[in-house]
Design a protein around this motif. Structure first.
Motif, PDB file in Angstrom:
ATOM      1  N   GLU A  26       0.818  -1.221   0.000  1.00 38.85           N
ATOM      2  CA  GLU A  26       0.000   0.000   0.000  1.00 38.85           C
ATOM      3  C   GLU A  26       0.853   1.273   0.000  1.00 38.85           C
ATOM      4  N   THR A  77       2.238   4.784  -1.064  1.00 37.35           N
ATOM      5  CA  THR A  77       1.852   6.005  -1.783  1.00 37.35           C
ATOM      6  C   THR A  77       2.815   7.117  -1.413  1.00 37.35           C
ATOM      7  N   GLU A 105       2.433  11.359  -1.515  1.00 39.60           N
ATOM      8  CA  GLU A 105       1.467  12.421  -1.761  1.00 39.60           C
ATOM      9  C   GLU A 105       1.892  13.290  -2.949  1.00 39.60           C
ATOM     10  N   PRO A 138      -0.031   8.679  -6.047  1.00 40.13           N
ATOM     11  CA  PRO A 138      -1.270   8.575  -5.260  1.00 40.13           C
ATOM     12  C   PRO A 138      -1.882   7.189  -5.274  1.00 40.13           C
ATOM     13  N   GLN A 139      -1.552   6.389  -6.283  1.00 34.61           N
ATOM     14  CA  GLN A 139      -2.119   5.047  -6.375  1.00 34.61           C
ATOM     15  C   GLN A 139      -1.387   4.097  -5.435  1.00 34.61           C
ATOM     16  N   ALA A 140      -2.097   3.477  -4.502  1.00 38.87           N
ATOM     17  CA  ALA A 140      -1.488   2.520  -3.580  1.00 38.87           C
ATOM     18  C   ALA A 140      -0.916   1.350  -4.375  1.00 38.87           C
ATOM     19  N   THR A 141       0.348   1.078  -4.156  1.00 40.80           N
ATOM     20  CA  THR A 141       1.057   0.101  -4.976  1.00 40.80           C
ATOM     21  C   THR A 141       1.538  -1.065  -4.148  1.00 40.80           C
ATOM     22  N   ALA A 143      -6.763   2.255  -7.740  1.00 40.31           N
ATOM     23  CA  ALA A 143      -5.519   1.516  -7.584  1.00 40.31           C
ATOM     24  C   ALA A 143      -5.679   0.082  -8.048  1.00 40.31           C
TER      25      ALA A 143
END
Length: 563
Positions: free
Chosen positions: A363, A365, A367, A371-374, A554
């Protein structure tokens, strides 16, 4: 930009020659600063032919375009031009008081003049003036040859296709270099010259612009000469390749069959070159060894046993002397005529740690940047291509993986003792230390820190990235491409378990990129790679892909193994 009269070779407005167009050069040599930049260059560019010109930095590619355009007279050789011709150089002047409309008008001056002449001839014809019929016929032929009525529309289409500013009232001085470059390129494409000479035309273009340029060059009825390191453009456009890098016979290499033919031909040429050089080196060593043995026999081995007569000793001594002379003559006659072939890139063996999760994100990210939780997980041998438009967070993600940037949310897990190395997009600020010294200091630190054992250190020369001469130069004196090669060497020196590559093809030659791509497919290390390079993306199309995005939900399942 220049338009060339087919007879006088002076800058003037003239009609395109179309099927009669010719652009040839023979035996061209150019000397600059006490060294030969170009020599024995021959080209024949006919309508419909599309030449790609390749070679390392400093090989004279841009110089050749200037010679073909008539801006630079060669020191030797001839250039013949018939038809209209335009040159787009890499650089654009910074100070420019013209507007976008002024700039376009200059490129379409011929079409504008043809339409004015046609209007004047029509009025003269209506007034029944003497000679008006012939004047009208000539003016109509000129307007048709230039397709003058459609000129503005063609430029507008090109401006839109390249994503260029179309507001004709906009001052050029308010635009970026990339914006001005796209306007100029649109004018060149819209003006429909017999020959287009383009120097790195893919600079400042996004994917849509690249696709539009590729389609327009393929459809261009005239001839094209394009200097480029963009392998996808060369693969999609070029019908022939001129290679200005060193060859076995010292002459520029010419390859038919487009980019595929160039790759196949160049590889075969290099293989023959290396084999011939090795054979000559081996024979030279054999002759030296034979001479050394003969000299040893003469000095120590010819002495006969006691009781042998003087006559026998003298006869034997003479035979040994003649043997030495014969071998000296053999060695003298044998010369290594093949020049030293260029070094190839040699990827060092990178270690694997089977069964260990080397790198994992949960998760993650950042800012405003990612922004997409990876989520991703990487083990030895994994491959992952990070794709997406500018601003999607590709570089940010790699920086987080490398530990150079802390995420705002989520966690990054790295296996104990894992070695990760990131090759960033651009080189760090150049120092005045010699490249070799910088590399050796770097490896010494790795050993001192316990990252490497002494036996794991790879010498700079063994990588085939820098010549001995370049390795001895201060880093600040190296070209951008050479500094990029040094960056790659420093990343590989750590023998990483995970190799993170951010736009690895930036500033590298075509040959090195091909060799690097091949090595990435076979290494035991894990590879995470972010690139816009269209050819590299084709080459790694079967890798799992991760596409960070700013404006979509995401994709939490993306990972090195497609999870």
């Amino acid at each position: 930009m220049c338009l060339l009269n087919e007879e006088e070779n002076v800058t003037t407005l003239t009609l395109p020659a179309r099927d009669r167009a010719q652009l040839t050069c023979a035996g061209v040599r150019v000397d600059r600063g006490g060294r030969t930049v170009l020599h024995d260059v021959e080209m024949k560019v006919s309508p419909g032919a599309r030449w790609g010109v390749v070679g390392e930095n400093g090989r004279g590619k841009s110089t050749l375009l200037h010679v073909l355009a008539g801006l630079l007279p060669p020191d030797e050789g001839t250039v013949h031009r018939v038809g209209t011709l335009a040159l787009a150089e890499q650089e654009m002047p910074a100070g420019d008081e013209r507007t976008v409309g002024d700039f376009i008008d200059e490129f379409l001056a011929g079409a504008r003049a043809a339409l004015r002449d046609l209007d004047a001839a029509a009025k003269a014809l209506a007034a029944q003036r003497p000679g008006a019929e012939q004047a009208y016929a000539d003016a109509l032929e000129a307007a048709q040859a230039l397709d003058a009525w459609d000129a503005d529309r063609r430029v507008d289409v090109a401006l839109d296709g390249l994503g260029a500013v179309s507001d004709r009232a906009r001052p050029l001085a308010t635009l970026s270099v990339g914006q001005r470059y796209r306007i100029r390129l649109a004018c060149l494409l819209g003006a429909e010259y017999d020959f287009l000479l383009l120097d790195e035309p893919t600079n400042h273009l996004d994917l849509a612009g690249l696709e539009y340029l590729t389609a327009r060059l393929r459809a261009h009825a005239g001839g094209v000469v394009v200097v480029s390191h963009d392998r996808a453009l060369l693969a999609d456009v070029a019908t022939a390749i001129l290679d200005l890098d060193p060859t076995r016979d010292g002459l520029p290499g010419v390859y038919g069959g487009g980019y595929a033919g160039y790759r196949e031909g160049r590889e075969a040429e290099l293989t023959r070159w290396e084999e011939e050089y090795q054979q000559q080196q081996t024979e030279h060593v054999r002759l030296q060894h034979a001479l050394s043995e003969a000299q040893n026999r003469l000095s120590t081995g010819w002495r006969p046993d006691k009781g042998t007569g003087k006559h026998q000793r003298a006869t034997r001594a003479g035979a040994l002397v003649r043997s030495v002379h014969r071998r000296q003559e053999d060695l003298h006659r044998h010369k290594v005529t093949a020049p030293v072939p260029p070094r190839r890139f040699s990827m060092p063996g990178l270690p694997a740690r089977p069964g260990v999760v080397l790198l994992r994100t949960e998760e993650v990210t950042v800012e405003g940047r990612l922004p997409q939780a990876t989520n991703l997980s990487v083990t030895s041998g994994d491959r992952l291509a990070v794709t997406g438009p500018n601003g999607a967070g590709k570089s940010t993600l790699l920086s987080v993986l490398a530990g150079r940037l802390a995420p705002d949310t989520g966690r990054v897990h790295r296996a104990r003792g894992v070695r990760l190395r990131l090759l960033g997009q651009e080189s760090p600020r150049a120092t005045h230390r010699r490249a070799r010294d910088l590399y050796e200091t770097h490896t010494a630190r790795l050993v001192a820190a316990g990252v490497l054992q002494e036996g794991e250190v790879v010498g700079l020369g063994s990588l085939g990235l820098l010549t001995s001469r370049d390795a001895g130069k201060p880093v600040a004196e190296l070209s951008t491409g050479q500094q990029r090669r040094l960056d790659l060497a420093l990343a590989l020196a750590a023998r990483p378990h995970v190799l993170l590559l951010d736009e690895p093809t930036n500033h590298l030659s075509i040959a090195l990129v091909d060799e690097l791509t091949e090595a990435l497919h076979s290494t035991d290390a894990a590879v995470v790679l972010a690139t816009h390079d269209r050819q590299m993306r084709r080459d790694i199309a079967d890798w799992p892909h991760l596409a960070p995005a700013r404006h979509r939900p995401a994709d939490r399942g993306a990972g090195a193994r497609g999870r």
